[in-house]
Write a protein that holds these residues in place. Sequence first.
Motif, PDB file in Angstrom:
ATOM      1  N   TYR A 170      10.058   3.114   2.934  1.00 39.92           N
ATOM      2  CA  TYR A 170       8.654   2.844   3.254  1.00 39.92           C
ATOM      3  C   TYR A 170       8.363   3.383   4.656  1.00 39.92           C
ATOM      4  O   TYR A 170       8.264   2.635   5.633  1.00 39.92           O
ATOM      5  CB  TYR A 170       8.380   1.341   3.164  1.00 39.92           C
ATOM      6  N   ASN A 171       8.257   4.702   4.736  1.00 37.20           N
ATOM      7  CA  ASN A 171       8.103   5.340   6.039  1.00 37.20           C
ATOM      8  C   ASN A 171       7.326   6.642   5.922  1.00 37.20           C
ATOM      9  O   ASN A 171       7.052   7.151   4.826  1.00 37.20           O
ATOM     10  CB  ASN A 171       9.470   5.558   6.695  1.00 37.20           C
ATOM     11  N   VAL A 172       7.005   7.186   7.074  1.00 39.05           N
ATOM     12  CA  VAL A 172       6.132   8.353   7.173  1.00 39.05           C
ATOM     13  C   VAL A 172       6.713   9.601   6.511  1.00 39.05           C
ATOM     14  O   VAL A 172       5.962  10.474   6.062  1.00 39.05           O
ATOM     15  CB  VAL A 172       5.807   8.617   8.657  1.00 39.05           C
ATOM     16  N   MET A 173       8.029   9.684   6.395  1.00 35.82           N
ATOM     17  CA  MET A 173       8.636  10.857   5.771  1.00 35.82           C
ATOM     18  C   MET A 173       8.408  10.875   4.266  1.00 35.82           C
ATOM     19  O   MET A 173       8.641  11.886   3.600  1.00 35.82           O
ATOM     20  CB  MET A 173      10.125  10.919   6.097  1.00 35.82           C
ATOM     21  N   HIS A 174       7.952   9.740   3.706  1.00 38.86           N
ATOM     22  CA  HIS A 174       7.602   9.670   2.287  1.00 38.86           C
ATOM     23  C   HIS A 174       6.082   9.674   2.096  1.00 38.86           C
ATOM     24  O   HIS A 174       5.585   9.332   1.028  1.00 38.86           O
ATOM     25  CB  HIS A 174       8.227   8.435   1.647  1.00 38.86           C
ATOM     26  N   SER A 175       5.364  10.057   3.148  1.00 40.81           N
ATOM     27  CA  SER A 175       3.919  10.217   3.084  1.00 40.81           C
ATOM     28  C   SER A 175       3.587  11.707   2.998  1.00 40.81           C
ATOM     29  O   SER A 175       4.474  12.552   3.187  1.00 40.81           O
ATOM     30  CB  SER A 175       3.271   9.622   4.340  1.00 40.81           C
ATOM     31  N   PRO A 176       2.345  12.075   2.731  1.00 41.68           N
ATOM     32  CA  PRO A 176       1.989  13.498   2.734  1.00 41.68           C
ATOM     33  C   PRO A 176       2.238  14.188   4.067  1.00 41.68           C
ATOM     34  O   PRO A 176       2.478  15.403   4.109  1.00 41.68           O
ATOM     35  CB  PRO A 176       0.497  13.473   2.382  1.00 41.68           C
ATOM     36  N   LEU A 177       2.207  13.427   5.174  1.00 43.10           N
ATOM     37  CA  LEU A 177       2.419  14.038   6.496  1.00 43.10           C
ATOM     38  C   LEU A 177       3.838  14.560   6.662  1.00 43.10           C
ATOM     39  O   LEU A 177       4.059  15.661   7.180  1.00 43.10           O
ATOM     40  CB  LEU A 177       2.114  13.006   7.589  1.00 43.10           C
ATOM     41  N   LYS A 178       4.823  13.741   6.254  1.00 44.98           N
ATOM     42  CA  LYS A 178       6.237  14.123   6.359  1.00 44.98           C
ATOM     43  C   LYS A 178       6.595  14.603   7.774  1.00 44.98           C
ATOM     44  O   LYS A 178       7.298  15.602   7.959  1.00 44.98           O
ATOM     45  CB  LYS A 178       6.600  15.202   5.326  1.00 44.98           C
ATOM     46  N   LEU A 233       0.835  -1.190   0.000  1.00 41.99           N
ATOM     47  CA  LEU A 233       0.000   0.000   0.000  1.00 41.99           C
ATOM     48  C   LEU A 233       0.877   1.250   0.000  1.00 41.99           C
ATOM     49  O   LEU A 233       1.841   1.345   0.747  1.00 41.99           O
ATOM     50  CB  LEU A 233      -0.900  -0.006   1.236  1.00 41.99           C
ATOM     51  N   SER A 234       0.541   2.206  -0.862  1.00 43.95           N
ATOM     52  CA  SER A 234       1.388   3.388  -1.034  1.00 43.95           C
ATOM     53  C   SER A 234       1.434   4.256   0.222  1.00 43.95           C
ATOM     54  O   SER A 234       0.402   4.472   0.879  1.00 43.95           O
ATOM     55  CB  SER A 234       0.869   4.235  -2.198  1.00 43.95           C
ATOM     56  N   PRO A 235       2.610   4.794   0.578  1.00 39.97           N
ATOM     57  CA  PRO A 235       2.701   5.750   1.680  1.00 39.97           C
ATOM     58  C   PRO A 235       1.809   6.971   1.479  1.00 39.97           C
ATOM     59  O   PRO A 235       1.508   7.686   2.443  1.00 39.97           O
ATOM     60  CB  PRO A 235       4.181   6.153   1.679  1.00 39.97           C
ATOM     61  N   ALA A 236       1.382   7.224   0.246  1.00 38.21           N
ATOM     62  CA  ALA A 236       0.560   8.392  -0.045  1.00 38.21           C
ATOM     63  C   ALA A 236      -0.778   8.376   0.690  1.00 38.21           C
ATOM     64  O   ALA A 236      -1.390   9.426   0.888  1.00 38.21           O
ATOM     65  CB  ALA A 236       0.314   8.490  -1.554  1.00 38.21           C
ATOM     66  N   VAL A 237      -1.234   7.175   1.130  1.00 39.13           N
ATOM     67  CA  VAL A 237      -2.527   7.107   1.818  1.00 39.13           C
ATOM     68  C   VAL A 237      -2.427   7.589   3.261  1.00 39.13           C
ATOM     69  O   VAL A 237      -3.440   7.936   3.871  1.00 39.13           O
ATOM     70  CB  VAL A 237      -3.109   5.682   1.789  1.00 39.13           C
ATOM     71  N   PHE A 238      -1.216   7.609   3.808  1.00 39.51           N
ATOM     72  CA  PHE A 238      -1.041   7.962   5.221  1.00 39.51           C
ATOM     73  C   PHE A 238      -1.023   9.488   5.354  1.00 39.51           C
ATOM     74  O   PHE A 238      -0.008  10.126   5.118  1.00 39.51           O
ATOM     75  CB  PHE A 238       0.246   7.351   5.773  1.00 39.51           C
ATOM     76  N   ASN A 239      -2.156  10.053   5.761  1.00 37.71           N
ATOM     77  CA  ASN A 239      -2.255  11.514   5.764  1.00 37.71           C
ATOM     78  C   ASN A 239      -3.176  12.011   6.885  1.00 37.71           C
ATOM     79  O   ASN A 239      -4.281  12.504   6.639  1.00 37.71           O
ATOM     80  CB  ASN A 239      -2.770  11.999   4.403  1.00 37.71           C
ATOM     81  N   PRO A 240      -2.742  11.898   8.154  1.00 40.80           N
ATOM     82  CA  PRO A 240      -3.547  12.390   9.275  1.00 40.80           C
ATOM     83  C   PRO A 240      -3.442  13.918   9.379  1.00 40.80           C
ATOM     84  O   PRO A 240      -2.575  14.466  10.075  1.00 40.80           O
ATOM     85  CB  PRO A 240      -2.915  11.696  10.484  1.00 40.80           C
ATOM     86  N   THR A 241      -4.331  14.611   8.709  1.00 41.38           N
ATOM     87  CA  THR A 241      -4.214  16.071   8.575  1.00 41.38           C
ATOM     88  C   THR A 241      -4.417  16.828   9.882  1.00 41.38           C
ATOM     89  O   THR A 241      -4.046  18.001   9.988  1.00 41.38           O
ATOM     90  CB  THR A 241      -5.230  16.581   7.537  1.00 41.38           C
ATOM     91  N   LYS A 242      -5.014  16.177  10.889  1.00 39.04           N
ATOM     92  CA  LYS A 242      -5.241  16.842  12.184  1.00 39.04           C
ATOM     93  C   LYS A 242      -4.507  16.124  13.319  1.00 39.04           C
ATOM     94  O   LYS A 242      -4.921  16.210  14.485  1.00 39.04           O
ATOM     95  CB  LYS A 242      -6.732  16.895  12.483  1.00 39.04           C
TER      96      LYS A 242
END
Length: 473
Positions: A117-125, A70-79
Amino acid sequence: MKKNRLLRYLLILSFICTNFLADRYANAQSYKDAASLYSLQQKFVDLKFGMFIHFNIPTYANQDWPDPDLSPAVFNPTKLDCDQWAKAAKSAHMTYGCLTTKHHSGFCIWDTKTTDYNVMHSPLKKDVVREFVNAFRKNGLKVMLYFSILDTHHRLRPNHITPADVKYIEAQLTELLTNYGPIEALIIDGWDAPWSRISYDQIPFEEIYEHIKSLQPNCLVMDLNSAKYPAGALFYSDIKSYEQNAGQHISKETNKLPALSCYPLQQNWFWKTSFPTTPVKDPQKLVNDDIIPFNNAYCNFILNVAPNRDGLIDDNALAALKKIGELWKDDGNYPTLPKQVLPIISHNLAKNKFAESSWSDDMNIMDFGNDDDFGTSWISNYEVKHPWYEVDLGKMQPFNMLVVTEGGKPVINKYRIEYFANNQWKPLLTGDDTKRVKIHRFETVKGSKVRILIDDFSNTPSIAEFGVYDEKR
């Protein structure tokens, strides 16, 4: 995949060569002191009640075990608000939190150098582990971390483990145990479990355990392995850990070990789209059936609360935690933990080796006494007056610990242990331990065979596992 794996190994080698090698073993001895470990176990039990936080890429898949690619792009907890989590824990009078740094699908929610494969490569960064530890400590709560050995994204699967995979795990643990301050405990999952099948031989438990203790000697190591190992001793864990919704239940009447019981407040470990409108577990029952009786049985209770895709705890879960806090608070009563022996952490030299025994029925022959399965047993024939059980280690080798686990209710009262060296059997010890799990540590001897001679028993003897160990000391 081969290119990614090569890159991962190069990253690991680079990391290992530049971090903390000089003092890796500077403080590695304190955990081998039973008194020191006992003190840490008592402090852990005294924490009584904490928050498990399953928050990772499965949160965005509506499944606890999502597609491992599953792509890291889905991990995006905006709040994302870890302070909200901490204040919710405080409202329930919890004393600590434990976060899923990496679950079985291998996504890392910290700033790791071991994989992309980690959070720094997700939208959250943003380093979620950093946010978590800072928020919980700011609110006066202690910090623990969860880490999965099974890693399906990076293909860490049974029968496919390489030495580089072990170094990969050690590199990730080094990051977690050097970059985030004191970690009270590490909860490990997906290791030597019937469903994960990655054994303590494929990824050597003693090596990983010593690596953890070399970095943080006061960090307790818990492996969620109660599905396999019996309740009578600490097998491959500093704390006996039970997963209630997997059918693992501590005996509130007989437990004498430092223990942890985990249970989700919601229906599953990770957040699901149904959670905001689905009732959570009854706070009154959690207090009366879990927190209070477990605390009286030397057991710390950890309740899982799953944040949603915004990175927030839902209102129904917040309300339940507040209600728990109204119904329960620490009464200041801290039962004194019975004295403990050191946990069993070494490789079992007798595992699946050739065995012999006195007469037994064909369906319960000697092979079942050292097959690494506590659900099967060698059972002596009831007519045998002087039963014995023997394991051939295959060669002369050193050992200094023996563990005999009876197959059911303990019936063996007196016994002798002998070892074979220089073409003769030599006496090692005489035992009268009537517990189901009999642990004997002694000065190192060398032998090619080991046997137990059973001198006194109240019913037909059986042995679920006969373990021989060369423990590092």
